[in-house]
Motif scaffolding. Structure first.
Motif, short mmCIF file in Angstrom:
data_model
loop_
_atom_site.label_atom_id
_atom_site.label_comp_id
_atom_site.label_asym_id
_atom_site.label_seq_id
_atom_site.Cartn_x
_atom_site.Cartn_y
_atom_site.Cartn_z
N ALA B 173 -38.20 -36.88 -4.88
CA ALA B 173 -38.91 -36.53 -3.65
C ALA B 173 -37.98 -35.78 -2.70
CB ALA B 173 -39.46 -37.78 -2.98
N TYR B 174 -36.73 -36.28 -2.55
CA TYR B 174 -35.80 -35.60 -1.65
C TYR B 174 -35.47 -34.20 -2.15
CZ TYR B 174 -34.81 -39.46 1.54
OH TYR B 174 -34.90 -40.42 2.50
N GLN B 175 -35.37 -34.06 -3.48
CA GLN B 175 -35.09 -32.73 -4.04
C GLN B 175 -36.20 -31.76 -3.68
OE1 GLN B 175 -34.53 -33.68 -8.16
NE2 GLN B 175 -32.41 -32.97 -8.14
N LYS B 176 -37.44 -32.26 -3.80
CA LYS B 176 -38.57 -31.38 -3.50
C LYS B 176 -38.59 -31.05 -2.01
CE LYS B 176 -41.54 -32.41 -7.37
NZ LYS B 176 -42.30 -33.52 -7.96
N ALA B 177 -38.33 -32.06 -1.17
CA ALA B 177 -38.33 -31.84 0.27
C ALA B 177 -37.29 -30.78 0.63
CB ALA B 177 -38.05 -33.15 1.01
N LEU B 178 -36.11 -30.92 -0.01
CA LEU B 178 -35.01 -29.99 0.26
C LEU B 178 -35.42 -28.57 -0.13
CD1 LEU B 178 -32.04 -30.16 1.18
CD2 LEU B 178 -31.41 -30.28 -1.22
N ARG B 179 -36.08 -28.47 -1.28
CA ARG B 179 -36.46 -27.15 -1.78
C ARG B 179 -37.55 -26.54 -0.90
NH1 ARG B 179 -40.32 -26.06 -5.54
NH2 ARG B 179 -40.42 -28.21 -6.26
N LEU B 180 -38.53 -27.38 -0.49
CA LEU B 180 -39.69 -26.85 0.22
C LEU B 180 -39.42 -26.63 1.71
CD1 LEU B 180 -42.32 -29.13 -1.50
CD2 LEU B 180 -42.14 -26.67 -1.76
N LEU B 181 -38.58 -27.52 2.30
CA LEU B 181 -38.40 -27.44 3.75
C LEU B 181 -37.10 -26.78 4.15
CD1 LEU B 181 -39.58 -31.05 4.67
CD2 LEU B 181 -40.91 -28.95 4.79
N GLY B 182 -36.22 -26.54 3.15
CA GLY B 182 -34.96 -25.91 3.49
C GLY B 182 -33.88 -26.95 3.79
N PRO B 183 -32.61 -26.56 3.66
CA PRO B 183 -31.52 -27.52 3.80
C PRO B 183 -31.24 -27.91 5.24
CG PRO B 183 -30.67 -25.33 3.29
CD PRO B 183 -32.16 -25.20 3.36
N THR B 184 -30.99 -29.20 5.45
CA THR B 184 -30.40 -29.71 6.69
C THR B 184 -29.35 -30.71 6.24
OG1 THR B 184 -31.80 -31.64 6.91
CG2 THR B 184 -32.65 -29.58 7.87
N PRO B 185 -28.38 -31.00 7.10
CA PRO B 185 -27.37 -31.98 6.68
C PRO B 185 -28.02 -33.32 6.33
CG PRO B 185 -27.09 -31.31 8.98
CD PRO B 185 -28.11 -30.41 8.40
N GLN B 186 -29.04 -33.71 7.13
CA GLN B 186 -29.70 -34.99 6.90
C GLN B 186 -30.32 -35.03 5.51
OE1 GLN B 186 -29.55 -37.63 8.85
NE2 GLN B 186 -30.63 -38.68 7.17
N ARG B 187 -31.00 -33.94 5.13
CA ARG B 187 -31.68 -33.93 3.82
C ARG B 187 -30.68 -34.01 2.68
NH1 ARG B 187 -35.51 -29.65 6.07
NH2 ARG B 187 -36.94 -31.08 7.10
N HIS B 188 -29.60 -33.23 2.78
CA HIS B 188 -28.59 -33.29 1.73
C HIS B 188 -28.02 -34.69 1.61
CE1 HIS B 188 -28.18 -29.31 0.11
NE2 HIS B 188 -28.13 -28.75 1.32
#
Lengths: 658, 362
Positions: B173-188
Motif C-alpha cells: 500500500a505504501y509503495q502504491k501511495a508513494l508512486r501515485l502521490l509522489g515522494p515525501t520524507p514521511q512516505r519514504h
C-alpha cells in the motif's frame, strides 16, 4: 442458510448413497423387482443432493463468505468472478466435491439412459456406483469437509494459488474429472456383470457409450492440461512426466485399450475376461491417481504422514474397491463362457496386439510413477524418473503400435489377410516415404523426428484407407462414392478420424525435434534470431491487475522487415500470497508458435528471456481434439455393431480367444 | 426455518426410495433384453444386406452367428422376478428410519445449523462504519478495488494493515501511495518502517534505501535516523550506531516520544544494562534466552497463585503466554485471572479486553 443447507444435503447424500448401495443389491439377490427399481430414483436424488451441496459451496465462494475455512484459504474478495467460481475446484476439498459430483452425475445418467438394460444389471451397477459414492462422500465429510466454519470470520481471504488463476483451470479439472471419474460407471458395470455372472455382447453394447464418453472427456482433459502447463509454467514444455500428469495418462491408456477390446466383445463375443479386467483396471488407475494426487504422497512420502487421516482413508477406499473387484474377478472369471473363435491374423488378433502394447505402455507409466515413491519410502533416497526413462521405454513400444494401427483397421474379423491388408496400404506407405524424404530435406536431423513424422503421415493416410476402400471399390462411379461414404457407419468414420488424430499428435511431437530454443539477455530494441523469425523488445512497462501487479515486455515478432505480430510476456506478482508467476507471450503462426517467457530484469535494462520457435506444435493438441471428435462420431453411432467374419477356408487354424 | 428446509430435503430423499416401492413395477424378464438385442442385431444385418453394404455371403455368416446367440438367450430364459410385500416393507422401514437418522447423526456432529451465511458485502453493510477496524479496512479495500488509482486510500489503509499484522500488505500500500502521490520524507520513511515490520524487525537493504531517500528530502527525519542507527547496530557497527543515535538524542526535544527507547538502546550498546534482568537475558544465547524467559514467567505464575489480586501481574502473564504461543496456558491463566479478580470489576474488564485483543479463550 444456503451454506448449511448445502452441508446437510451432502450428509443426506451419504445416507441415501448407502440406501442406493444396499436396497437394489438386495433386490437383485432376492429377485425382487420393486427393490431393484429403487436404484434409478435414488441415483437421481443422489445427484440432486450432491449438486445442491456443490452449488452451496460455489455460492459461498462467489459472495466471499469468509465464515468457511475453505473460502478463507482459497479465495480473496478482489479475485475476478471467473476465478471465484473455478476456485471452488482449485483446492483439495472442493475438487473432491467435484469428483463426487461427477460420480453421481454418471450414476444419474445411467439411471436415465438404462431403459433397455436388464433389471438386475442396472440394479447392481447403480448399487456399486452408490457404494463408491458413499465411500467418497464419507471421505469428504470426515477428513476434508469443505463446509467447515469459523465463528469469527476474517475480512479477507488468502487468495488462490496464482498458478491456478488462469482460464485453463476453469476448464481443465472438470473435463479431466468427467473422464477420470467417468470410468467409474464402466467399473460399476464390470462389477455388476461379475456379481450377476452374465457377460455377453449385450453387456458390451450397454457399456460402449460410457467408455467412449469417459474416454473423450479424458482425452480433452489431458490435452487441455498439457496446453495449460505449456503456457503457464513458462518453460515451453508441454508434458513433464510429472506424477500428477501420469495419474491421468494411466487411465487413458487403459481406457483406450478397453475401448478396443470392448469393440471385439460387442461384435464377436470374444475377449470377455480381458474386457472386464480392463474395465476394472481403468477405474482402479483413476483411483490410484486420486490417491497419489490427494493424499499428499507426491509432495513427499513424508507429507503423507503429516496428514495420515486423508491418505489412509483413500488408501482404504482404494484397497476395498480394487481388491474387492479383483477378488470378484478371480472368483468369477474362470466360470465365464468363452466367446467367439478367431485366427491370430484377424481384426481380433490385431486388437489383442493393440491391447498388449497399450497395457505395456500403461504398466511402464505405472512403474515410472510409483517406483520413485516406493524407493523413497523404503530407503529415503529421492530420485526423479523423467523424460529419459519414459522416452527410452515408450518409443520402442509406441512405434510398432502406431505402425500396426492402419493394418489392424484393414483386417477382417475372425480371420484376415495380412498380405492383402498391406497391399491396400500401398498409398499410405508411399505417402510416408515421400514425407520422410521431404522432412529430411527441409529440416534434416534429428533422425527420430524424421522417422516419426513419416510414420505420422503414413498413419493419417492409412487411417482413411479403410474408408476409401469401402466407399470407392475399384471401378465405382464417382456419384456412388459419395453416397457410399455417407452410408458407411459413423463408427467406422469415428475409428478413422480418431486414428488420424493420433497421427496429427505424433507429427506435432516429431516436430519438437526441429524447434529452436534461445536463452538470451535481451537488450531493448535489438532483434534476436529465433528459427525463421526475429524477436525484439519494443517496450518494458508495468501495470496493475485486479489482484496482482505485472511487469511486461512488448515484443515484436518479425520476418524480414515485416512485423508479423506483437506479444506481451509478463511477470506477475500476487500480493496476497506473495508469489510470482510468469505469463508466457505466445504468437501462433500457422500451426507453429513463437513463445517467450521473461526471466530476471537487470539494472542495465536487459532482460533474461527464453525464446522458442516451435514448428507444428499446435498439432499436438489439435490431434487430441481430432481424436475426441472421432470418439464423438463413434458415440453418435447408435446402431448395433456387427462383426462380419470372412468365410472359413482353413478352419483348423481357428483357436479360442481365451 | 432452516430445519424446515432440512426436513423437506430429507423427505425428498426418503421419497426417492418409497416411490418406486409403492409403484410395484412390472417385473421384466431378465432374458428379454438379450433377446431384443440379438433380434435387433439380426434386423440390422438384414437391413445392411438389403442396402448392399454387406455382401450376401458376409451377411449370411453374421446372421447365422447372431441367430446362434439368440437361441442361446432364449434357452437361458429364467424365472421372473417377483416383488414381495415383506421385502418392500423392510426397505421402506430402512428408508424412513435409517436414512434420516444417519443424516441427523452425522450432521449434528459436523454441522453448524445456527451459523447463518456471512457474505462479505452484507457484513460490510451491517457493520457500522467505525465499529471495528477490520471492517473499515475491508471497506477501504472494496473502494480501492474500484478506484485503484486513489493514492490517498492506500495511505489511509496502510497503518491499519500494520496494526493488524499485515505488514506485507502495508508495504504494498505504501509503495502504491508513494508512486501515485509522489515522494515525501514521511512516505519514504513509512514504507521503510513497514518493510522492517515485514522482516520482523530486521532493517533490510531495501528499507535502508527508503530511509536514505527520506533523509535526502528531509535530513532531520527522526524516524529515518532511528532506523538507520538500528541497521548499523544490527550489522555490528556499534560505533556508528552510537554516533547516530547520540546525535538524534541531541537534536530531539526533551519530550520526544522516542527518547526513552533510544536512550535504552544506547545504554545497551554502551554496555550499561538498562534493567538488570533484561540485559542479562539479552546477553544470553538464543536457547538459553527462551529458557530464562520461561522461568521468569513460571515465577510470575507462582507468585500470582499465592496472591491473585495483582491485575498487572495477570495481564503480564496472559500476554507472555500468548507471545510464547502457548494458547492452552494462556487460557488457563485467563481463567485463573477471572477467578482471582471476581470482585475487582475494573480489573476483570481489563483482563477481558486483553483476552479479546489477543484472541485468547475464544
Amino acid at each position: 442458510m444456503i451454506v448449511e443447507t448445502g452441508h446437510f444435503a451432502l450428509v443426506l447424500a451419504l445416507a441415501l448413497a448407502i440406501a442406493q448401495a444396499i436396497l437394489p443389491f438386495a433386490g437383485a439377490r432376492l429377485r425382487d423387482a420393486s427393490l431393484m427399481s429403487v436404484a434409478r430414483p435414488t441415483a437421481l436424488a443422489q445427484f440432486g443432493l450432491v449438486a445442491l451441496a456443490y452449488g452451496a459451496l460455489t455460492y459461498a465462494h462467489v459472495v466471499s463468505d469468509f465464515s468457511l475455512v475453505n473460502v478463507i484459504e482459497n479465495s480473496h474478495s478482489l479475485k475476478p468472478m471467473v476465478y471465484k467460481v473455478s476456485g471452488v475446484w482449485g483446492n483439495h476439498e472442493g475438487s473432491m466435491l467435484l469428483w463426487v459430483l461427477v460420480l453421481s452425475f454418471f450414476g444419474a445418467l445411467t439411471a436415465v439412459f438404462s431403459g433397455a438394460m436388464p433389471d438386475r444389471l442396472r440394479a447392481d451397477t447403480l448399487a456399486v456406483q452408490g457404494l463408491i459414492g458413499a465411500a467418497f462422500v464419507a471421505f469428504i465429510l470426515f477428513t476434508s469437509n469443505p463446509f467447515a466454519r469459523v465463528a469469527d470470520p476474517p475480512w479477507q481471504g488468502r487468495d488462490l494459488n496464482p498458478i491456478l488463476q488462469d482460464p485453463g483451470l476453469a476448464i481443465h479439472p472438470p473435463l479431466l474429472y468427467l473422464g477420470y471419474v467417468g470410468f467409474s460407471i464402466v467399473f460399476s458395470f464390470a462389477a455388476a456383470a461379475l456379481i450377476g455372472g452374465r457377460i455377453d455382447a449385450a453387456w458390451a453394447r450397454f457399456v460402449r457409450p460410457w467408455t467412449l464418453a469417459a474416454w473423450i472427456f479424458l482425452t480433452l482433459g489431458i490435452a487441455m492440461g498439457s496446453y495449460w502447463a505449456y503456457y503457464t509454467l513458462g518453460w515451453g514444455g508441454f508434458w513433464f512426466w510429472d506424477p500428477v500428469e501420469n495419474a491421468s495418462l494411466m487411465p487413458w491408456l487403459a481406457g483406450t485399450a478397453l475401448l478396443h477390446s470392448a469393440a471385439v466383445m460387442e461384435k464377436r463375443e470374444a475377449l470377455k475376461v480381458w474386457t472386464i479386467f480392463l474395465s476394472i483396471l481403468a477405474f482402479s488407475l483413476s483411483l490410484l491417481g486420486t490417491f497419489l494426487v490427494r493424499s499428499g504422497v507426491l509432495t513427499s512420502v513424508h507429507a503423507f504422514a503429516s496428514d495420515p487421516a486423508r491418505g489412509v482413508f483413500i488408501l482404504a477406499i482404494l484397497t476395498v474397491f480394487i481388491g474387492g473387484a479383483l477378488a470378484l474377478f478371480a472368483l468369477r472369471a474362470s466360470a465365464l463362457p468363452t466367446g467367439g473363435l478367431f485366427a491370430p491374423i484377424s481384426r481380433e488378433g490385431a486388437l489383442v496386439v493393440n491391447n498388449l502394447l497399450l497395457t505395456v505402455c500403461c504398466a511402464t507409466v505405472v512403474i515410472g510413477t510409483l517406483y520413485p515413491l516406493a524407493l523413497e519410502a523404503l530407503t529415503g533416497e529421492k530420485i526423479s524418473v523423467g523424460a529419459p526413462f519414459f522416452d527410452t521405454v515408450l518409443i520402442p513400444i509406441a512405434l510398432p503400435l502406431i505402425f500396426s494401427m492402419p493394418i489392424g483397421q484393414l483386417l477382417a474379423w475372425k480371420r484376415g489377410d495380412l498380405l492383402g491388408a498391406l497391399q491396400r496400404l500401398r498409398a499410405a506407405f508411399a505417402a510416408g516415404v515421400v514425407a520422410i524424404a521431404i522432412f529430411a530435406a527441409l529440416h534434416g536431423a534429428p533422425f527420430l523426428s524424421v522417422i516419426c513424422a513419416g510414420l505420422a503421415i503414413y498413419l493419417v493416410v492409412g487411417a482413411f484407407s479403410d474408408i476409401a476402400m469401402r466407399a470407392a471399390p475399384r471401378g465405382a462411379p464417382l456419384r456412388s462414392i459419395v453416397s457410399r461414404a455417407r452410408g458407411l457407419p459413423l463408427s467406422a468414420w469415428g475409428a478413422s478420424i480418431a486414428h488420424a488424430g493420433v497421427g496429427l499428435t505424433l507429427l506435432g511431437l516429431a516436430a519438437t525435434g526441429w524447434g529452436v530454443e534461445q536463452i538470451v539477455a535481451m537488450k531493448p530494441g535489438v532483434a534476436y534470431d529465433v528459427g525463421p523469425y526475429r524477436i525484439a523488445i519494443e517496450d518494458v512497462a508495468s501495470r496493475a491487475g485486479p489482484n496482482y501487479a505485472e511487469t511486461y515486455a512488448v515484443m515484436a515478432v518479425r520476418e524480414g522487415d515485416a512485423t508479423l505480430a506483437r506479444m506481451e510476456p509478463a511477470k506477475r506478482f500476487y500480493q496476497a500470497r506473495r508469489m510470482a508467476r510468469t505469463e508466457a507471450g505466445i504468437v501462433t503462426l500457422g500451426l507453429g508458435q513463437v513463445y517467450a517467457a521473461l526471466g530476471e530484469q537487470h539494472e542495465d535494462g536487459t532482460i533474461d528471456a527464453r525464446l522458442y520457435y516451435k514448428p507444428l506444435v499446435l498439432l499436438i493438441w489439435l490431434g487430441a481434439v481430432v481424436m475426441a471428435l472421432g470418439g464423438a462420431c463413434s458415440l453418435a453411432d447408435r446402431r448395433l455393431r456387427i462383426g462380419v467374419a470372412a468365410r472359413a477356408r482353413v478352419t483348423t487354424h481357428a483357436q479360442a480367444a481365451e | 426455518m432452516i430445519w424446515l428446509v432440512f426436513a423437506l430435503l430429507t423427505g425428498a430423499a426418503v421419497m426417492s426410495v418409497l416411490w418406486p416401492l409403492a409403484r410395484r413395477g412390472e417385473a421384466a424378464d431378465p432374458a428379454a433384453t438379450d433377446i431384443a438385442f440379438f433380434e435387433e442385431q439380426i434386423a440390422e444385418i438384414d437391413r445392411e444386406s438389403a442396402e448392399g453394404r454387406l455382401s450376401r455371403e458376409d451377411g449370411e455368416i453374421a446372421r447365422a452367428e447372431a441367430a446362434r446367440r439368440l437361441l442361446r438367450a432364449r434357452a437361458a430364459r429364467a424365472g421372473e422376478a417377483k416383488p414381495s410385500r415383506r421385502n418392500a416393507v423392510a426397505a421402506a422401514a430402512f428408508a424412513i428410519l435409517v436414512v434420516p437418522a444417519l443424516a441427523l447423526l452425522v450432521y449434528s456432529r459436523l454441522g453448524h445449523s445456527n451459523l447463518p451465511d456471512l457474505p462479505l458485502q452484507a457484513r460490510l453493510e451491517a457493520a457500522p462504519a467505525h465499529s471495528d477496524l477490520a471492517s473499515a479496512v475491508a471497506r477501504i479495500e472494496a473502494h480501492l478495488a474500484e478506484h485503484p488509482e486513489d493514492g490517498r486510500g492506500y495511505e489511509v489503509v496502510a497503518p491499519f494493515y500494520l496494526r493488524n499484522g499485515r505488514a506485507a500488505d502495508a508495504v504494498d500500500a505504501y509503495q502504491k501511495a508513494l508512486r501515485l502521490l509522489g515522494p515525501t520524507p514521511q512516505r519514504h520513511a513509512s514504507l521503510g518502517e513497514a518493510r522492517v515490520m515485514a522482516e520482523k524487525g530486521r532493517v533490510s537493504e531495501e528499507a535502508q534505501r527508503d530511509f536514505e531517500a527520506a533523509l535526502a528530502l528531509d535530513p532531520k527525519s527522526a524516524i529515518s535516523r532511528y532506523y538507520i542507527g538500528l541497521a548499523a547496530a544490527q550489522n555490528g557497527e556499534r560505533d556508528k550506531a552510537i554516533d547516530l543515535w547520540s546525535k538524534l538524542l541531541g537534536d530531539s526535544a526533551p519530550d520526544a516520544p522516542w527518547r526513552e527507547r533510544v536512550t535504552a538502546l544506547l545504554a545497551q550498546l554502551r554496555g550499561a544494562p538498562a534493567s538488570e534482568d533484561g540485559a542479562k537475558i539479552a546477553a544470553m544465547p538464543q536457547g538459553a534466552q527462551l529458557q530464562a524467559i520461561r522461568s521468569m514467567v513460571e515465577r510470575l505464575r507462582g507468585r500470582l497463585e499465592q496472591n491473585g489480586e495483582d491485575v498487572e501481574g495477570w495481564l503480564k502473564l496472559i500476554r507472555a503466554y500468548s507471545v510464547l504461543d502457548e494458547a492452552a496456558q494462556a487460557k488457563t491463566a485467563l481463567d485463573g485471572a477471572r477467578k482471582a479478580l471476581a470482585n475487582d470489576r475494573d480489573g476483570l474488564a481489563r483482563v477481558d479486553a486483553l483476552a479479546r485483543e489477543l484472541g485468547v479463550g475464544g
